[in-house]
Motif scaffolding. Sequence first.
Motif, mmCIF file in Angstrom:
data_model
loop_
_atom_site.group_PDB
_atom_site.id
_atom_site.type_symbol
_atom_site.label_atom_id
_atom_site.label_comp_id
_atom_site.label_asym_id
_atom_site.label_seq_id
_atom_site.Cartn_x
_atom_site.Cartn_y
_atom_site.Cartn_z
ATOM 1 N N HIS A 81 43.708 48.016 41.898
ATOM 2 C CA HIS A 81 44.180 48.812 40.765
ATOM 3 C C HIS A 81 43.480 48.390 39.475
ATOM 4 C CE1 HIS A 81 46.911 50.955 38.093
ATOM 5 N NE2 HIS A 81 47.157 49.821 37.466
ATOM 6 N N GLU A 82 43.367 47.093 39.246
ATOM 7 C CA GLU A 82 42.716 46.599 38.031
ATOM 8 C C GLU A 82 41.226 46.949 38.008
ATOM 9 O OE1 GLU A 82 45.499 42.725 37.008
ATOM 10 O OE2 GLU A 82 44.050 42.611 38.639
ATOM 11 N N LEU A 83 40.542 46.774 39.136
ATOM 12 C CA LEU A 83 39.136 47.178 39.206
ATOM 13 C C LEU A 83 39.008 48.684 38.993
ATOM 14 C CD1 LEU A 83 37.530 45.111 42.121
ATOM 15 C CD2 LEU A 83 36.897 45.073 39.698
ATOM 16 N N GLY A 84 39.976 49.424 39.526
ATOM 17 C CA GLY A 84 39.973 50.865 39.318
ATOM 18 C C GLY A 84 40.066 51.239 37.850
ATOM 19 N N LEU A 85 40.896 50.532 37.101
ATOM 20 C CA LEU A 85 41.010 50.788 35.665
ATOM 21 C C LEU A 85 39.662 50.610 34.964
ATOM 22 C CD1 LEU A 85 44.369 48.971 34.788
ATOM 23 C CD2 LEU A 85 43.970 51.441 34.903
ATOM 24 N N ALA A 86 38.914 49.609 35.383
ATOM 25 C CA ALA A 86 37.620 49.337 34.757
ATOM 26 C C ALA A 86 36.620 50.459 35.011
ATOM 27 C CB ALA A 86 37.063 48.010 35.261
ATOM 28 N N PHE A 87 36.779 51.148 36.135
ATOM 29 C CA PHE A 87 35.812 52.189 36.511
ATOM 30 C C PHE A 87 36.404 53.595 36.434
ATOM 31 C CE2 PHE A 87 34.003 48.401 38.438
ATOM 32 C CZ PHE A 87 32.659 48.549 38.146
ATOM 33 N N ALA A 88 37.573 53.725 35.783
ATOM 34 C CA ALA A 88 38.223 55.031 35.652
ATOM 35 C C ALA A 88 38.465 55.670 37.017
ATOM 36 C CB ALA A 88 37.405 55.957 34.757
ATOM 37 N N ARG A 89 38.905 54.846 37.958
ATOM 38 C CA ARG A 89 39.253 55.288 39.308
ATOM 39 C C ARG A 89 40.704 54.894 39.593
ATOM 40 N NH1 ARG A 89 34.708 56.990 38.547
ATOM 41 N NH2 ARG A 89 32.906 56.885 39.943
ATOM 42 N N ASP A 90 41.251 55.449 40.663
ATOM 43 C CA ASP A 90 42.588 55.036 41.082
ATOM 44 C C ASP A 90 42.565 53.588 41.551
ATOM 45 O OD1 ASP A 90 43.686 57.526 40.519
ATOM 46 O OD2 ASP A 90 43.175 58.301 42.504
ATOM 47 N N ARG A 91 41.577 53.264 42.353
ATOM 48 C CA ARG A 91 41.424 51.900 42.848
ATOM 49 C C ARG A 91 39.988 51.702 43.312
ATOM 50 N NH1 ARG A 91 42.868 50.829 48.350
ATOM 51 N NH2 ARG A 91 44.220 49.148 47.611
ATOM 52 N N ALA A 112 43.586 38.906 32.585
ATOM 53 C CA ALA A 112 43.320 40.046 33.468
ATOM 54 C C ALA A 112 42.900 41.267 32.663
ATOM 55 C CB ALA A 112 44.545 40.358 34.315
ATOM 56 N N ALA A 113 43.594 41.509 31.549
ATOM 57 C CA ALA A 113 43.250 42.648 30.697
ATOM 58 C C ALA A 113 41.865 42.461 30.076
ATOM 59 C CB ALA A 113 44.301 42.815 29.604
ATOM 60 N N ARG A 114 41.566 41.242 29.661
ATOM 61 C CA ARG A 114 40.266 40.946 29.047
ATOM 62 C C ARG A 114 39.145 41.128 30.061
ATOM 63 N NH1 ARG A 114 37.834 37.617 24.929
ATOM 64 N NH2 ARG A 114 36.153 36.339 25.761
ATOM 65 N N LEU A 115 39.343 40.640 31.276
ATOM 66 C CA LEU A 115 38.313 40.758 32.307
ATOM 67 C C LEU A 115 38.102 42.217 32.699
ATOM 68 C CD1 LEU A 115 36.337 39.483 34.274
ATOM 69 C CD2 LEU A 115 38.252 39.049 35.838
ATOM 70 N N THR A 116 39.193 42.956 32.839
ATOM 71 C CA THR A 116 39.082 44.377 33.165
ATOM 72 C C THR A 116 38.304 45.120 32.090
ATOM 73 O OG1 THR A 116 41.190 44.322 34.373
ATOM 74 C CG2 THR A 116 40.397 46.474 33.662
ATOM 75 N N GLU A 117 38.565 44.784 30.822
ATOM 76 C CA GLU A 117 37.857 45.430 29.715
ATOM 77 C C GLU A 117 36.373 45.075 29.730
ATOM 78 O OE1 GLU A 117 36.957 47.695 26.400
ATOM 79 O OE2 GLU A 117 38.680 47.744 27.761
ATOM 80 N N LEU A 118 36.044 43.824 30.041
ATOM 81 C CA LEU A 118 34.636 43.424 30.099
ATOM 82 C C LEU A 118 33.892 44.194 31.192
ATOM 83 C CD1 LEU A 118 34.760 39.539 29.603
ATOM 84 C CD2 LEU A 118 33.663 41.210 28.102
ATOM 85 N N VAL A 119 34.531 44.347 32.357
ATOM 86 C CA VAL A 119 33.900 45.109 33.440
ATOM 87 C C VAL A 119 33.734 46.566 33.015
ATOM 88 C CG1 VAL A 119 34.102 45.859 35.832
ATOM 89 C CG2 VAL A 119 34.799 43.548 35.205
ATOM 90 N N SER A 120 34.719 47.100 32.300
ATOM 91 C CA SER A 120 34.622 48.465 31.796
ATOM 92 C C SER A 120 33.463 48.603 30.812
ATOM 93 C CB SER A 120 35.939 48.862 31.122
ATOM 94 O OG SER A 120 35.852 50.171 30.580
ATOM 95 N N LEU A 121 33.302 47.612 29.944
ATOM 96 C CA LEU A 121 32.177 47.632 28.996
ATOM 97 C C LEU A 121 30.841 47.586 29.740
ATOM 98 C CD1 LEU A 121 33.472 45.217 26.199
ATOM 99 C CD2 LEU A 121 33.147 47.693 26.024
#
Length: 224
Positions: free
Chosen positions: A159-169, A94-103
Motif C-alpha cells: 500500500h505504501e509503495l502504491g502511494l509513491a507510484f499513484a497505484r493501489d499497491r 514511513a511517510a518521508r520514505l514514501t514521499e522520497l520514492v514519489s519524488l
Amino acid sequence: MTRGGRVKERDEPERRCIVTRETGPKTGLVRFVVGPDDEIVPDLAGRLPGRGMYVAADAETLRTAVKKGHFARAAKQQVKVPPDLAERVEALLAARLTELVSLARKAGESVCGLEKTTAALVSGEAVLLLQAADGSERERARLRPPAGENSLVTCLSAHELGLAFARDRVIHAAVLAGGLGDRIRDDALRLSGIRDRALLPAAEESAAAGVGNGSAGEGSRGKG
C-alpha cells in the motif's frame, strides 16, 4: 560498520546515541530536539533549531530512551516525552520514505511493476530494489537486488509503495541512478530499524480492506 550491519561507505558526520553511548554515522540515528512546549520532537531532516539529541534507529533503543528518562538527562531539563514516540517516529519515517520514492518517480528516477523493475535491474540502471514487505516471498525471490550494500529495501508495504507510484499497491520497484538514491537508502535503513515488519500498519489496513495480503499481483493500475 554501523548499527544494523551497514558498512560505512561515505564520509559521514558521527554522533553519539544518548542510550547506548555508541558513536556512529548520523544516518543510523534519529535526531530529536526540545520543542517550544518542552516536548521532545523528532527531527528527521536534521534542520530544527536547538541542541540535537541522537538515538540509534532501533525500536527497542528508542523505547528505552522513553522509559528510562534519557531525554531529560541529555537535555539537562524536564521534558515531555510522548509515550508513543517510537510509533510516531515510525509513521514519520514511513511517510518521508514514501514521499522520497514519489519524488524519484516524478524525476524519472524510479519505476514500478515486475517488467520495468526487471528491465532496470538487467540493464544495470537500478541502484536499489524496492519490494513490498507484505508481498509473497515466492514472488519477491524472482528478483535479485543490485550489487552493493543495502541495495534491497523491504520496509514498506504494498500500500505504501502504491502511494509513491499513484497505484493501489506495488510489489516491485526500482530506484535508478540519480540524486535521490542515497537519501532513499538512508531513510530505508532507519525505518527498517524502527519498524516491526510483522506489524506493518499499512499491511493490516490493506488486508482489512480486502486487498489480499501476500498477493503476487500489483493491482489493476500496478503494471506501469
